[in-house]
Design a protein around this motif. Sequence first.
Motif, PDB file in Angstrom:
ATOM      1  N   GLU A 122     -42.544 -46.728 -13.115  1.00 29.77           N
ATOM      2  CA  GLU A 122     -43.044 -48.097 -12.961  1.00 29.77           C
ATOM      3  C   GLU A 122     -42.944 -48.888 -14.258  1.00 29.77           C
ATOM      4  O   GLU A 122     -42.554 -50.061 -14.261  1.00 29.77           O
ATOM      5  CB  GLU A 122     -44.495 -48.066 -12.464  1.00 29.77           C
ATOM      6  N   ARG A 123     -43.315 -48.259 -15.362  1.00 33.04           N
ATOM      7  CA  ARG A 123     -43.347 -48.969 -16.651  1.00 33.04           C
ATOM      8  C   ARG A 123     -41.966 -49.521 -17.007  1.00 33.04           C
ATOM      9  O   ARG A 123     -41.842 -50.652 -17.517  1.00 33.04           O
ATOM     10  CB  ARG A 123     -43.829 -48.007 -17.740  1.00 33.04           C
ATOM     11  N   GLU A 124     -40.922 -48.758 -16.668  1.00 37.08           N
ATOM     12  CA  GLU A 124     -39.561 -49.173 -17.022  1.00 37.08           C
ATOM     13  C   GLU A 124     -39.064 -50.328 -16.151  1.00 37.08           C
ATOM     14  O   GLU A 124     -38.057 -50.956 -16.485  1.00 37.08           O
ATOM     15  CB  GLU A 124     -38.599 -47.981 -16.881  1.00 37.08           C
ATOM     16  N   GLN A 125     -39.775 -50.616 -15.057  1.00 37.87           N
ATOM     17  CA  GLN A 125     -39.339 -51.694 -14.165  1.00 37.87           C
ATOM     18  C   GLN A 125     -39.979 -53.043 -14.496  1.00 37.87           C
ATOM     19  O   GLN A 125     -39.626 -54.054 -13.894  1.00 37.87           O
ATOM     20  CB  GLN A 125     -39.638 -51.310 -12.703  1.00 37.87           C
ATOM     21  N   PHE A 126     -40.935 -53.034 -15.444  1.00 38.38           N
ATOM     22  CA  PHE A 126     -41.533 -54.298 -15.878  1.00 38.38           C
ATOM     23  C   PHE A 126     -40.502 -55.084 -16.700  1.00 38.38           C
ATOM     24  O   PHE A 126     -39.616 -54.499 -17.328  1.00 38.38           O
ATOM     25  CB  PHE A 126     -42.779 -54.034 -16.715  1.00 38.38           C
ATOM     26  N   PRO A 127     -40.606 -56.428 -16.717  1.00 34.71           N
ATOM     27  CA  PRO A 127     -39.674 -57.226 -17.535  1.00 34.71           C
ATOM     28  C   PRO A 127     -39.834 -56.895 -19.024  1.00 34.71           C
ATOM     29  O   PRO A 127     -40.857 -56.375 -19.473  1.00 34.71           O
ATOM     30  CB  PRO A 127     -40.062 -58.670 -17.212  1.00 34.71           C
ATOM     31  N   ARG A 131     -43.052 -55.140 -21.255  1.00 37.74           N
ATOM     32  CA  ARG A 131     -42.963 -53.781 -21.790  1.00 37.74           C
ATOM     33  C   ARG A 131     -43.324 -53.772 -23.272  1.00 37.74           C
ATOM     34  O   ARG A 131     -44.097 -52.926 -23.742  1.00 37.74           O
ATOM     35  CB  ARG A 131     -41.549 -53.228 -21.574  1.00 37.74           C
ATOM     36  N   ASN A 132     -42.763 -54.736 -23.992  1.00 38.88           N
ATOM     37  CA  ASN A 132     -43.067 -54.820 -25.428  1.00 38.88           C
ATOM     38  C   ASN A 132     -44.532 -55.202 -25.655  1.00 38.88           C
ATOM     39  O   ASN A 132     -45.193 -54.681 -26.571  1.00 38.88           O
ATOM     40  CB  ASN A 132     -42.156 -55.858 -26.098  1.00 38.88           C
ATOM     41  N   TYR A 133     -45.034 -56.097 -24.818  1.00 37.21           N
ATOM     42  CA  TYR A 133     -46.425 -56.562 -24.974  1.00 37.21           C
ATOM     43  C   TYR A 133     -47.410 -55.404 -24.762  1.00 37.21           C
ATOM     44  O   TYR A 133     -48.381 -55.263 -25.508  1.00 37.21           O
ATOM     45  CB  TYR A 133     -46.691 -57.684 -23.975  1.00 37.21           C
ATOM     46  N   PHE A 134     -47.141 -54.566 -23.772  1.00 33.30           N
ATOM     47  CA  PHE A 134     -48.058 -53.458 -23.468  1.00 33.30           C
ATOM     48  C   PHE A 134     -47.978 -52.358 -24.524  1.00 33.30           C
ATOM     49  O   PHE A 134     -48.955 -51.642 -24.769  1.00 33.30           O
ATOM     50  CB  PHE A 134     -47.750 -52.871 -22.089  1.00 33.30           C
ATOM     51  N   GLU A 141     -52.686 -53.265 -20.377  1.00 29.63           N
ATOM     52  CA  GLU A 141     -51.618 -52.954 -19.422  1.00 29.63           C
ATOM     53  C   GLU A 141     -52.085 -53.229 -17.991  1.00 29.63           C
ATOM     54  O   GLU A 141     -53.206 -52.908 -17.606  1.00 29.63           O
ATOM     55  CB  GLU A 141     -51.185 -51.499 -19.563  1.00 29.63           C
ATOM     56  N   LEU A 142     -51.178 -53.811 -17.223  1.00 31.65           N
ATOM     57  CA  LEU A 142     -51.488 -54.208 -15.840  1.00 31.65           C
ATOM     58  C   LEU A 142     -51.148 -53.086 -14.860  1.00 31.65           C
ATOM     59  O   LEU A 142     -50.179 -52.348 -15.047  1.00 31.65           O
ATOM     60  CB  LEU A 142     -50.705 -55.467 -15.453  1.00 31.65           C
ATOM     61  N   LEU A 143     -51.949 -53.000 -13.829  1.00 28.65           N
ATOM     62  CA  LEU A 143     -51.708 -52.026 -12.761  1.00 28.65           C
ATOM     63  C   LEU A 143     -50.879 -52.700 -11.667  1.00 28.65           C
ATOM     64  O   LEU A 143     -51.257 -53.738 -11.126  1.00 28.65           O
ATOM     65  CB  LEU A 143     -53.035 -51.527 -12.171  1.00 28.65           C
ATOM     66  N   GLY A 144     -49.720 -52.092 -11.333  1.00 28.12           N
ATOM     67  CA  GLY A 144     -48.837 -52.692 -10.331  1.00 28.12           C
ATOM     68  C   GLY A 144     -49.166 -52.248  -8.909  1.00 28.12           C
ATOM     69  O   GLY A 144     -49.870 -51.258  -8.688  1.00 28.12           O
ATOM     70  N   VAL A 145     -48.660 -53.013  -7.962  1.00 28.78           N
ATOM     71  CA  VAL A 145     -48.765 -52.670  -6.539  1.00 28.78           C
ATOM     72  C   VAL A 145     -47.425 -52.093  -6.112  1.00 28.78           C
ATOM     73  O   VAL A 145     -46.426 -52.816  -6.032  1.00 28.78           O
ATOM     74  CB  VAL A 145     -49.111 -53.906  -5.689  1.00 28.78           C
ATOM     75  N   ASN A 146     -47.378 -50.792  -5.848  1.00 29.02           N
ATOM     76  CA  ASN A 146     -46.131 -50.102  -5.554  1.00 29.02           C
ATOM     77  C   ASN A 146     -45.856 -50.108  -4.048  1.00 29.02           C
ATOM     78  O   ASN A 146     -46.579 -49.477  -3.274  1.00 29.02           O
ATOM     79  CB  ASN A 146     -46.172 -48.662  -6.079  1.00 29.02           C
ATOM     80  N   ILE A 147     -44.808 -50.821  -3.664  1.00 32.57           N
ATOM     81  CA  ILE A 147     -44.462 -50.907  -2.244  1.00 32.57           C
ATOM     82  C   ILE A 147     -44.096 -49.538  -1.692  1.00 32.57           C
ATOM     83  O   ILE A 147     -44.423 -49.199  -0.548  1.00 32.57           O
ATOM     84  CB  ILE A 147     -43.304 -51.902  -2.024  1.00 32.57           C
TER      85      ILE A 147
END
Length: 375
Positions: A122-127, A131-134, A141-147
């Motif tokens: 998931e982390r590698e799929q962020f813009p 990625r640099n900000y986190f 760090e934000l928690l994503g919603v994984n389809i």
Amino acid sequence: MNNSQILYRNYAFISYSHKDMAVAKWLQKKLEQFKLPTEIHNEIDDGNKYLRPVFRDQSDLNTGILGDELLKNLEESKFLILICSKNSARSQWVSDEAKAFVEMGRLERIIPVIVPDSDSDEREQFPIYLRNYFEENPDKELLGVNIGETGKAKALIRVVSRMLGVSFDSLWKRHRRQTRNRVLSCVVTVVTALLATYVFAIPVTVDVSVAMQYSNLPTSGNITLDVNGGEYSSPVAKPEFDKIRLPGYKRFSDIKVRAKASFFIPVDTVISSGFGSSRDIVLNMCRDSSFAFFNGTVYDEDMNPLPGVEVSLAGYTVTTGASGEFTVSLPLESQRIEHSIVLSKKGYKPIIRDDETPGTELKFIMHRNLNDSDR
């Protein structure tokens, strides 16, 4: 400007790579079709009961106008929904949109939606920017919603729960209840349509069998059958009334049937087809009294009624009364199309004659026997 003081024009801004357009379109459509719970007011579009509008740049921006107008739409969107995939991870455009939203002080209003990819986590799929900000701010760090993990339906509800600040469990129960109601409504609609088709499009088929009472009398002519005003005919010798078709709506009303034929008692009956598409009916037709009676009067040669005359036919004998009249009643098994009738009286010449039935109002004249000793 404080975020609470901004007049938002969009509920959300969807940022995505063009290669993920199908996911972005799906999410925009589903979000804008989501009906808000009654207790939640649409603060973006007063009076609107749905979660709209949701901005998607390719659908809502004119070609070539992406700079200031894009930034304006970002500023006027309460949430930023990032479609995070291996495509958006390489997109500078998606990265810039995320950066602009963070610099507006709205990091907590970014909702990452992860498109599953077996080749990357998931982390590698962020813009790039996030990625640099986190890396610099791991505590934010934000928690994503994984389809891929939850499925599209649950992913949608998780996104909505974050946008509305309502618990996922309550929204999910509401969603499942609405889904069941929609399914039930569809089932009811389909069943109603099928019933309407059955009632109005599929006719009622009536098969009528006619059992004729056995006798030694002729079986000529036709049987006429009237079914709800429609008339049908078949020979008496072999009555067949198959596949009489009536309009489908007649299945819920009484069907009137009448059968008639010469020398038979008419039969009237009423049937109900119910929900069935066909009915089998058996009608029993009995002979009438047309061949059952011989009636007549016997006169002498002066046309005076002659009493005491013995009248015999078919093994039955009666005697004329004072007015010279007689009646012979025959059971069905003795009835014929023609009988030999014998009249006799002492002092008179006997009469032997064949008469066709029905023999009503027959007249006989008996002459004296001049050779009779009693003359």
